[in-house]
Design a protein around this motif. Sequence first.
Motif, PDB file in Angstrom:
ATOM      1  N   UNK A  89       0.821  -1.209   0.000  1.00 34.44           N
ATOM      2  CA  UNK A  89       0.000   0.000   0.000  1.00 34.44           C
ATOM      3  C   UNK A  89       0.860   1.266   0.000  1.00 34.44           C
ATOM      4  N   UNK A  90       0.311   2.336  -0.562  1.00 31.65           N
ATOM      5  CA  UNK A  90       0.964   3.641  -0.568  1.00 31.65           C
ATOM      6  C   UNK A  90       0.186   4.580   0.349  1.00 31.65           C
ATOM      7  N   UNK A  91       0.896   5.367   1.118  1.00 31.02           N
ATOM      8  CA  UNK A  91       0.249   6.342   1.983  1.00 31.02           C
ATOM      9  C   UNK A  91      -0.107   7.594   1.183  1.00 31.02           C
ATOM     10  N   UNK A  92      -1.056   8.363   1.694  1.00 28.36           N
ATOM     11  CA  UNK A  92      -1.389   9.640   1.068  1.00 28.36           C
ATOM     12  C   UNK A  92      -0.166  10.554   1.074  1.00 28.36           C
ATOM     13  N   UNK A  93       0.586  10.505   2.150  1.00 28.00           N
ATOM     14  CA  UNK A  93       1.782  11.349   2.250  1.00 28.00           C
ATOM     15  C   UNK A  93       2.764  11.032   1.127  1.00 28.00           C
ATOM     16  N   UNK A  94       3.028   9.746   0.912  1.00 28.21           N
ATOM     17  CA  UNK A  94       3.975   9.352  -0.126  1.00 28.21           C
ATOM     18  C   UNK A  94       3.487   9.769  -1.514  1.00 28.21           C
ATOM     19  N   UNK A  95       2.199   9.575  -1.784  1.00 25.72           N
ATOM     20  CA  UNK A  95       1.643   9.975  -3.075  1.00 25.72           C
ATOM     21  C   UNK A  95       1.641  11.499  -3.228  1.00 25.72           C
ATOM     22  N   UNK A  96       1.326  12.203  -2.152  1.00 22.82           N
ATOM     23  CA  UNK A  96       1.373  13.670  -2.193  1.00 22.82           C
ATOM     24  C   UNK A  96       2.788  14.137  -2.503  1.00 22.82           C
ATOM     25  N   UNK A  97       3.765  13.509  -1.868  1.00 20.03           N
ATOM     26  CA  UNK A  97       5.169  13.841  -2.101  1.00 20.03           C
ATOM     27  C   UNK A  97       5.550  13.572  -3.557  1.00 20.03           C
ATOM     28  N   UNK A  98       5.071  12.448  -4.099  1.00 19.68           N
ATOM     29  CA  UNK A  98       5.347  12.123  -5.504  1.00 19.68           C
ATOM     30  C   UNK A  98       4.781  13.207  -6.424  1.00 19.68           C
ATOM     31  N   UNK A  99       3.510  13.554  -6.216  1.00 16.92           N
ATOM     32  CA  UNK A  99       2.863  14.551  -7.069  1.00 16.92           C
ATOM     33  C   UNK A  99       3.573  15.899  -6.948  1.00 16.92           C
ATOM     34  N   UNK A 100       3.968  16.252  -5.742  1.00 17.10           N
ATOM     35  CA  UNK A 100       4.603  17.555  -5.515  1.00 17.10           C
ATOM     36  C   UNK A 100       6.018  17.621  -6.082  1.00 17.10           C
ATOM     37  N   UNK A 101       6.739  16.514  -6.067  1.00 18.46           N
ATOM     38  CA  UNK A 101       8.159  16.549  -6.426  1.00 18.46           C
ATOM     39  C   UNK A 101       8.506  15.931  -7.772  1.00 18.46           C
ATOM     40  N   UNK A 102       7.553  15.305  -8.404  1.00 22.39           N
ATOM     41  CA  UNK A 102       7.799  14.720  -9.714  1.00 22.39           C
ATOM     42  C   UNK A 102       8.068  15.850 -10.717  1.00 22.39           C
ATOM     43  N   UNK A 103       9.112  15.717 -11.460  1.00 16.57           N
ATOM     44  CA  UNK A 103       9.461  16.743 -12.451  1.00 16.57           C
ATOM     45  C   UNK A 103       8.620  16.614 -13.717  1.00 16.57           C
ATOM     46  N   UNK A 104       7.982  15.451 -13.872  1.00 15.95           N
ATOM     47  CA  UNK A 104       7.201  15.145 -15.069  1.00 15.95           C
ATOM     48  C   UNK A 104       8.062  15.269 -16.323  1.00 15.95           C
ATOM     49  N   UNK A 105       9.327  14.909 -16.158  1.00 11.97           N
ATOM     50  CA  UNK A 105      10.304  14.913 -17.241  1.00 11.97           C
ATOM     51  C   UNK A 105      10.870  13.498 -17.311  1.00 11.97           C
ATOM     52  N   UNK A 106      10.581  12.795 -18.371  1.00 15.62           N
ATOM     53  CA  UNK A 106      10.980  11.399 -18.477  1.00 15.62           C
ATOM     54  C   UNK A 106      12.499  11.231 -18.415  1.00 15.62           C
ATOM     55  N   UNK A 107      13.236  12.247 -18.829  1.00 15.37           N
ATOM     56  CA  UNK A 107      14.696  12.154 -18.790  1.00 15.37           C
ATOM     57  C   UNK A 107      15.233  12.299 -17.367  1.00 15.37           C
ATOM     58  N   UNK A 108      14.544  13.045 -16.526  1.00 20.94           N
ATOM     59  CA  UNK A 108      14.946  13.214 -15.137  1.00 20.94           C
ATOM     60  C   UNK A 108      14.408  12.085 -14.268  1.00 20.94           C
ATOM     61  N   UNK A 109      13.118  11.815 -14.389  1.00 16.77           N
ATOM     62  CA  UNK A 109      12.442  10.834 -13.532  1.00 16.77           C
ATOM     63  C   UNK A 109      12.555   9.399 -14.033  1.00 16.77           C
ATOM     64  N   UNK A 110      12.943   9.219 -15.302  1.00 17.26           N
ATOM     65  CA  UNK A 110      12.981   7.904 -15.963  1.00 17.26           C
ATOM     66  C   UNK A 110      11.590   7.279 -16.074  1.00 17.26           C
TER      67      UNK A 110
END
Length: 172
Positions: free
Chosen positions: A35-56
């Motif tokens: 399971x994923x916590x809301x905190x972890x998913x919130x952190x992902x959404x907030x910090x994801x660069x949405x750049x495939x070259x950076x995030x892979x």
Amino acid sequence: MKQITLRAIEPEDLDLLYRIENDVELWNVGNTNVPYSRYLLHDYVANCKNDIYTDRQVRMMVENQAGEVVGVADLVNFDPANCRAEVGLIVLNSYRRQGYGTAMLHALADYAQRILHLHQLYAYVDCENKASLCLFEKAGYKVCAKIGDWLFDGAKYRDSVLIQYVFQKKCD
């Protein structure tokens, strides 16, 4: 074919992502089994660069013409040296068997070829998941290898196939 839009994940999508990531029934068809916590998913959404070259990877929400989210489309395990990425799809239950999966695969292929200039897309599909196999084959993917005991569902190992879509080179 269904008309869809691929868009970036927004903070407003957090509740839906939380439900998807914690849906135990989806764990057997993907690589997630915790399971994923809301905190972890919130952190992902907030910090994801949405750049495939950076995030892979790049994860996109999929909307229909009415602006309703019908699923999530992922390109993960991006390999820039070999110009390929793994495909992941989730079509929400109420939108399944309506053509959205096919539209999502076509939209991902278009994005991967025109924007990212990839050479191929691939996925690992459980041999028992006939609906997914049919969906990928309908979209032009070819089974290229069977992999024994590849997926473990907590009780038994299941075979998988590596299925790929190789973009045709354009003539000069």
